[in-house]
Design a protein around this motif. Sequence first.
Motif, PDB file in Angstrom:
ATOM      1  N   LEU A 166      31.663   4.924 -39.650  1.00  0.00           N
ATOM      2  CA  LEU A 166      33.081   5.356 -39.718  1.00  0.00           C
ATOM      3  C   LEU A 166      33.926   4.776 -39.568  1.00  0.00           C
ATOM      4  O   LEU A 166      34.920   4.995 -40.573  1.00  0.00           O
ATOM      5  CB  LEU A 166      32.932   7.104 -38.754  1.00  0.00           C
ATOM      6  N   LEU A 167      33.404   3.394 -38.714  1.00  0.00           N
ATOM      7  CA  LEU A 167      35.043   2.767 -38.381  1.00  0.00           C
ATOM      8  C   LEU A 167      34.873   1.504 -39.174  1.00  0.00           C
ATOM      9  O   LEU A 167      33.828   0.938 -39.213  1.00  0.00           O
ATOM     10  CB  LEU A 167      35.073   2.847 -36.932  1.00  0.00           C
ATOM     11  N   LYS A 168      35.904   0.796 -38.676  1.00  0.00           N
ATOM     12  CA  LYS A 168      36.253  -0.543 -39.065  1.00  0.00           C
ATOM     13  C   LYS A 168      36.524  -1.132 -38.191  1.00  0.00           C
ATOM     14  O   LYS A 168      37.541  -0.955 -37.960  1.00  0.00           O
ATOM     15  CB  LYS A 168      35.681  -0.786 -40.739  1.00  0.00           C
ATOM     16  N   GLY A 169      35.952  -2.376 -37.476  1.00  0.00           N
ATOM     17  CA  GLY A 169      37.199  -2.960 -36.613  1.00  0.00           C
ATOM     18  C   GLY A 169      36.808  -2.211 -35.289  1.00  0.00           C
ATOM     19  O   GLY A 169      35.631  -1.146 -35.121  1.00  0.00           O
ATOM     20  N   PHE A 170      37.566  -2.607 -34.332  1.00  0.00           N
ATOM     21  CA  PHE A 170      37.812  -1.198 -33.867  1.00  0.00           C
ATOM     22  C   PHE A 170      37.873   0.245 -33.037  1.00  0.00           C
ATOM     23  O   PHE A 170      36.912   1.080 -32.946  1.00  0.00           O
ATOM     24  CB  PHE A 170      38.756  -1.921 -32.165  1.00  0.00           C
ATOM     25  N   LEU A 171      38.583   0.935 -33.981  1.00  0.00           N
ATOM     26  CA  LEU A 171      39.769   2.283 -34.724  1.00  0.00           C
ATOM     27  C   LEU A 171      39.836   2.264 -36.072  1.00  0.00           C
ATOM     28  O   LEU A 171      40.887   3.897 -36.279  1.00  0.00           O
ATOM     29  CB  LEU A 171      40.943   2.353 -33.033  1.00  0.00           C
ATOM     30  N   THR A 172      39.566   1.525 -36.711  1.00  0.00           N
ATOM     31  CA  THR A 172      40.219   1.849 -37.892  1.00  0.00           C
ATOM     32  C   THR A 172      39.243   2.597 -38.666  1.00  0.00           C
ATOM     33  O   THR A 172      38.055   2.212 -38.972  1.00  0.00           O
ATOM     34  CB  THR A 172      40.720   0.536 -39.016  1.00  0.00           C
ATOM     35  N   ILE A 173      39.410   3.583 -39.296  1.00  0.00           N
ATOM     36  CA  ILE A 173      38.882   5.028 -39.579  1.00  0.00           C
ATOM     37  C   ILE A 173      38.785   3.555 -41.627  1.00  0.00           C
ATOM     38  O   ILE A 173      39.986   3.351 -42.183  1.00  0.00           O
ATOM     39  CB  ILE A 173      39.276   5.634 -40.125  1.00  0.00           C
ATOM     40  N   ARG A 174      37.416   3.881 -42.207  1.00  0.00           N
ATOM     41  CA  ARG A 174      37.478   3.094 -43.671  1.00  0.00           C
ATOM     42  C   ARG A 174      37.761   3.947 -44.069  1.00  0.00           C
ATOM     43  O   ARG A 174      37.912   5.337 -44.713  1.00  0.00           O
ATOM     44  CB  ARG A 174      35.425   3.037 -43.433  1.00  0.00           C
ATOM     45  N   GLU A 175      37.742   3.789 -45.601  1.00  0.00           N
ATOM     46  CA  GLU A 175      38.308   4.233 -46.882  1.00  0.00           C
ATOM     47  C   GLU A 175      37.505   5.589 -47.185  1.00  0.00           C
ATOM     48  O   GLU A 175      37.581   6.764 -47.414  1.00  0.00           O
ATOM     49  CB  GLU A 175      38.662   3.503 -48.370  1.00  0.00           C
ATOM     50  N   ALA A 176      36.207   5.033 -47.045  1.00  0.00           N
ATOM     51  CA  ALA A 176      35.109   6.073 -47.867  1.00  0.00           C
ATOM     52  C   ALA A 176      33.782   5.775 -47.006  1.00  0.00           C
ATOM     53  O   ALA A 176      33.458   4.638 -46.369  1.00  0.00           O
ATOM     54  CB  ALA A 176      34.394   6.422 -49.324  1.00  0.00           C
ATOM     55  N   CYS A 177      32.418   6.315 -47.124  1.00  0.00           N
ATOM     56  CA  CYS A 177      31.622   5.814 -45.911  1.00  0.00           C
ATOM     57  C   CYS A 177      30.882   5.566 -47.647  1.00  0.00           C
ATOM     58  O   CYS A 177      30.357   6.070 -48.613  1.00  0.00           O
ATOM     59  CB  CYS A 177      30.376   7.354 -46.139  1.00  0.00           C
ATOM     60  N   THR A 196      26.676  12.309 -34.461  1.00  0.00           N
ATOM     61  CA  THR A 196      27.246  11.660 -34.986  1.00  0.00           C
ATOM     62  C   THR A 196      28.826  11.323 -34.916  1.00  0.00           C
ATOM     63  O   THR A 196      28.869  10.103 -35.267  1.00  0.00           O
ATOM     64  CB  THR A 196      27.266  12.457 -36.917  1.00  0.00           C
ATOM     65  N   GLY A 197      29.178  11.637 -34.162  1.00  0.00           N
ATOM     66  CA  GLY A 197      30.836  11.588 -33.587  1.00  0.00           C
ATOM     67  C   GLY A 197      30.705  10.478 -32.465  1.00  0.00           C
ATOM     68  O   GLY A 197      31.334   8.949 -32.979  1.00  0.00           O
ATOM     69  N   LEU A 198      29.156  10.649 -31.372  1.00  0.00           N
ATOM     70  CA  LEU A 198      29.430   9.599 -30.958  1.00  0.00           C
ATOM     71  C   LEU A 198      28.729   8.494 -30.440  1.00  0.00           C
ATOM     72  O   LEU A 198      29.286   7.359 -30.771  1.00  0.00           O
ATOM     73  CB  LEU A 198      28.704   9.969 -29.602  1.00  0.00           C
ATOM     74  N   ARG A 199      28.164   8.332 -32.108  1.00  0.00           N
ATOM     75  CA  ARG A 199      27.446   7.401 -32.864  1.00  0.00           C
ATOM     76  C   ARG A 199      28.469   6.269 -33.890  1.00  0.00           C
ATOM     77  O   ARG A 199      28.443   5.948 -34.404  1.00  0.00           O
ATOM     78  CB  ARG A 199      26.558   7.425 -33.720  1.00  0.00           C
ATOM     79  N   CYS A 200      29.271   7.397 -33.735  1.00  0.00           N
ATOM     80  CA  CYS A 200      30.912   6.420 -34.834  1.00  0.00           C
ATOM     81  C   CYS A 200      30.000   6.575 -36.391  1.00  0.00           C
ATOM     82  O   CYS A 200      30.343   5.356 -37.273  1.00  0.00           O
ATOM     83  CB  CYS A 200      30.880   5.178 -34.182  1.00  0.00           C
TER      84      CYS A 200
END
Length: 135
Positions: A28-39, A14-18
């Motif tokens: 998990l991410l929006k943009g290049f490295l920004t973590i989303r607020e929620a799934c 799950t981590g490597l597929r983000c």
Amino acid sequence: MPDIEYPRLNTLSTGLRCRCPRCGQGPLLKGFLTIREACPACGLDYGFAEPADGPAFFGMSLVGVLGMVLFMWFEFSAHPPIWVHLVVTMPLLVLGCLGVLRPLKGWLVSEQYIHKAAPPEFESIGGHGEGSKWR
């Protein structure tokens, strides 16, 4: 409405597929490295996720070791001038470091979720304060 039981997922997958560490479906991410607020799929709040500089450290370490091995092999076998390293080797190292940041960030967030990481809480037991013989 009863809580849905989610199976424990492989953090590496799950981590490597983000993907979301709970359901494995939502990004998990929006943009290049920004973590989303929620799934968006299961609603897991990503407030717990704070990998800090971990992805950059592990990425530079991994790419640095492999990059130096390839750099030395190229240097000792072809003996190129320094400008070739500046034009070829340096961009490859930069692209390698940037390429592993997203998967490493996803993996660290998945590990934080599985191990229920929380901010540290410090508590003094008084060994250096009250009751000390040094005043």
